[in-house]
Design a protein around this motif. Structure first.
Motif, short mmCIF file in Angstrom:
data_model
loop_
_atom_site.label_atom_id
_atom_site.label_comp_id
_atom_site.label_asym_id
_atom_site.label_seq_id
_atom_site.Cartn_x
_atom_site.Cartn_y
_atom_site.Cartn_z
N MET A 1 0.79 -1.28 -0.05
CA MET A 1 0.01 -0.16 -0.15
C MET A 1 0.73 1.11 0.14
SD MET A 1 -3.07 -1.05 2.50
CE MET A 1 -4.24 0.38 1.84
N GLY A 2 2.10 1.06 -0.01
CA GLY A 2 3.08 2.25 -0.21
C GLY A 2 3.22 2.96 0.78
N VAL A 3 3.16 2.43 2.28
CA VAL A 3 3.47 3.15 3.54
C VAL A 3 4.84 2.57 3.97
CG1 VAL A 3 0.95 3.98 3.80
CG2 VAL A 3 1.87 1.86 4.84
N SER A 4 5.25 3.12 5.09
CA SER A 4 6.51 2.64 5.51
C SER A 4 6.24 1.70 6.91
CB SER A 4 7.18 3.84 6.52
OG SER A 4 7.44 4.95 5.60
N PHE A 5 7.30 1.16 7.23
CA PHE A 5 6.94 0.07 8.48
C PHE A 5 8.18 0.02 9.31
CE2 PHE A 5 9.18 -2.18 5.32
CZ PHE A 5 10.28 -3.14 5.91
N HIS A 6 8.04 -0.12 10.61
CA HIS A 6 9.11 -0.35 11.30
C HIS A 6 8.82 -1.78 12.32
CE1 HIS A 6 12.09 0.29 14.48
NE2 HIS A 6 11.21 -0.47 15.48
N ARG A 7 9.97 -2.70 11.79
CA ARG A 7 9.67 -3.92 12.38
C ARG A 7 10.05 -4.17 13.79
NH1 ARG A 7 12.22 -6.23 8.69
NH2 ARG A 7 10.77 -7.67 7.68
N ARG A 8 9.02 -4.50 14.58
CA ARG A 8 9.19 -4.26 15.96
C ARG A 8 9.88 -5.37 16.72
NH1 ARG A 8 3.44 -4.21 19.14
NH2 ARG A 8 3.16 -2.76 17.53
N GLU A 9 11.10 -4.98 17.61
CA GLU A 9 11.56 -6.24 18.73
C GLU A 9 10.72 -7.06 19.23
OE1 GLU A 9 14.48 -4.37 20.95
OE2 GLU A 9 15.27 -2.70 19.49
N ASP A 10 10.92 -8.17 19.46
CA ASP A 10 10.04 -9.19 19.93
C ASP A 10 9.54 -8.80 21.57
OD1 ASP A 10 10.31 -10.76 17.80
OD2 ASP A 10 12.01 -12.25 18.79
N TYR A 11 10.34 -8.20 22.19
CA TYR A 11 10.18 -7.62 23.63
C TYR A 11 9.05 -6.80 23.49
CZ TYR A 11 9.96 -5.81 28.31
OH TYR A 11 9.38 -5.26 29.53
N TYR A 12 8.88 -5.79 22.56
CA TYR A 12 7.76 -4.58 22.41
C TYR A 12 6.48 -5.55 21.84
CZ TYR A 12 11.47 -1.83 24.22
OH TYR A 12 12.57 -1.19 25.04
N ALA A 13 6.53 -6.44 21.55
CA ALA A 13 5.44 -7.12 21.02
C ALA A 13 4.80 -8.25 21.96
CB ALA A 13 5.72 -7.70 19.55
N SER A 14 5.53 -8.32 23.01
CA SER A 14 5.17 -9.40 24.25
C SER A 14 4.35 -8.84 25.17
CB SER A 14 6.35 -10.09 24.58
OG SER A 14 6.99 -9.16 25.65
N SER A 15 3.51 -9.73 25.90
CA SER A 15 2.88 -9.23 27.13
C SER A 15 3.60 -8.69 28.39
CB SER A 15 1.82 -10.32 27.55
OG SER A 15 2.59 -11.64 27.77
N LYS A 16 4.94 -9.06 28.20
CA LYS A 16 5.96 -8.51 29.31
C LYS A 16 6.07 -7.35 29.20
CE LYS A 16 8.46 -13.03 29.25
NZ LYS A 16 9.86 -13.60 29.02
N CYS A 17 6.01 -6.67 28.01
CA CYS A 17 6.12 -5.13 27.92
C CYS A 17 5.02 -4.30 28.65
CB CYS A 17 6.50 -5.00 26.30
SG CYS A 17 6.30 -3.13 26.15
N THR A 18 5.18 -3.47 29.42
CA THR A 18 3.99 -2.74 29.97
C THR A 18 3.68 -1.50 28.89
OG1 THR A 18 5.46 -0.98 30.95
CG2 THR A 18 5.03 -2.88 32.27
N GLY A 19 2.56 -0.75 29.11
CA GLY A 19 1.91 -0.02 28.21
C GLY A 19 2.94 1.14 28.16
N SER A 20 3.58 1.66 29.37
CA SER A 20 4.30 2.79 29.38
C SER A 20 5.73 2.50 28.71
CB SER A 20 4.82 2.96 30.89
OG SER A 20 3.59 3.68 31.58
N GLU A 21 6.18 1.15 28.81
CA GLU A 21 7.33 0.86 27.98
C GLU A 21 6.96 1.04 26.59
OE1 GLU A 21 9.81 -2.32 30.56
OE2 GLU A 21 7.92 -3.06 29.75
N PHE A 22 6.06 0.32 26.25
CA PHE A 22 5.62 0.35 24.81
C PHE A 22 5.40 1.72 24.28
CE2 PHE A 22 1.83 0.22 21.66
CZ PHE A 22 2.52 -0.49 20.55
N PHE A 23 4.85 2.68 24.94
CA PHE A 23 4.66 4.16 24.62
C PHE A 23 5.95 4.93 24.41
CE2 PHE A 23 0.06 3.87 26.24
CZ PHE A 23 -0.50 3.43 24.84
#
Length: 225
Positions: A63-85
């Motif tokens: 669709m012609g937009v950019s992407f950022h490949r997220r690291e595993d930790y920031y896609a896991s349930s171990k990552c808190t909302g504050s860490e994610f933001f």
């Protein structure tokens, strides 16, 4: 003019609704719907899909937009909302950060453009976010929190409690990192309509949203007005 980047967060391991971001939805999928809608919004300079999903990356590229490949930790349930933001802010090169989850498929172009205009035009707040108005008899830990049970009002006279619906949020990138949250210290809230406020969080939400999307967007767009 400051650069505004719309970031679409996509996690492949969604739990309550399996693969809700990318599974079939009204003949398409929620990610595609969100990208198409954001492309219509005047004032957005870049769209980035932040994800750990290869399928989402393929859709972004197609669709012609950019992407950022997220690291595993920031896609896991171990990552808190504050860490994610905080992480979203750190990895996004922009002046103003727009948080745009796909689970709000009914936010109107006009609503987002109005939010952008107000963000630039009013300096007394540091973020702007869409909210839903809740009028319910609410309890917490066995106590009523928004009315007196001994003098209960009619439901229409309950106070207007505003709940974040995460349809569209704007915040300066530096504030996002500093506060570790998409909501700043002086927020401005924009109330949305009932349909715009729909946030897909459960299997029932997904089913209802799909039926509404088919009826209002595919069959009769006038019902959204």
């Amino acid at each position: 003019m400051k650069k505004i980047t719309a970031v679409i967060p996509i996690r492949k391991g969604s739990q309550r609704v399996v693969d809700k971001n990318l599974r079939p939805f009204a003949g398409t999928n929620l990610l595609t719907i969100k990208i198409e809608k954001l492309k219509e919004v005047k004032g957005i300079d870049e769209i980035i899909v932040n994800t750990d999903s290869e399928q989402a990356i393929e859709i972004a590229q197609k669709m012609g937009v950019s992407f950022h490949r997220r690291e595993d930790y920031y896609a896991s349930s171990k990552c808190t909302g504050s860490e994610f933001f905080e992480h979203l802010g750190q990895v996004t090169d922009t002046d103003v950060f727009a948080y745009c989850p796909v689970t709000s498929p009914f936010i109107k172009t006009e609503t987002m453009e109005t939010a952008i205009h107000r963000f630039y035009g009013e300096e007394e707040f540091d973020c702007i976010s869409t909210v839903s108005v809740i009028k319910e008899f609410m309890w917490l830990d066995g106590k009523a929190i928004n009315y007196n049970p001994l003098n209960a009002p009619n439901s229409q006279n309950l106070p207007d409690i505003e709940a974040l619906n995460f349809g569209f949020t704007l915040i300066n990138r530096n504030d996002l990192i500093r506060y570790r949250n998409i909501i700043g210290k002086k927020p401005k809230f924009v109330r949305t309509t009932d349909i715009e406020s729909i946030d897909i969080d459960t299997p029932l939400d997904f089913f209802i949203a799909e039926q509404i999307y088919i009826k209002t967007v595919i069959e009769d767009k006038s019902l959204l007005d």
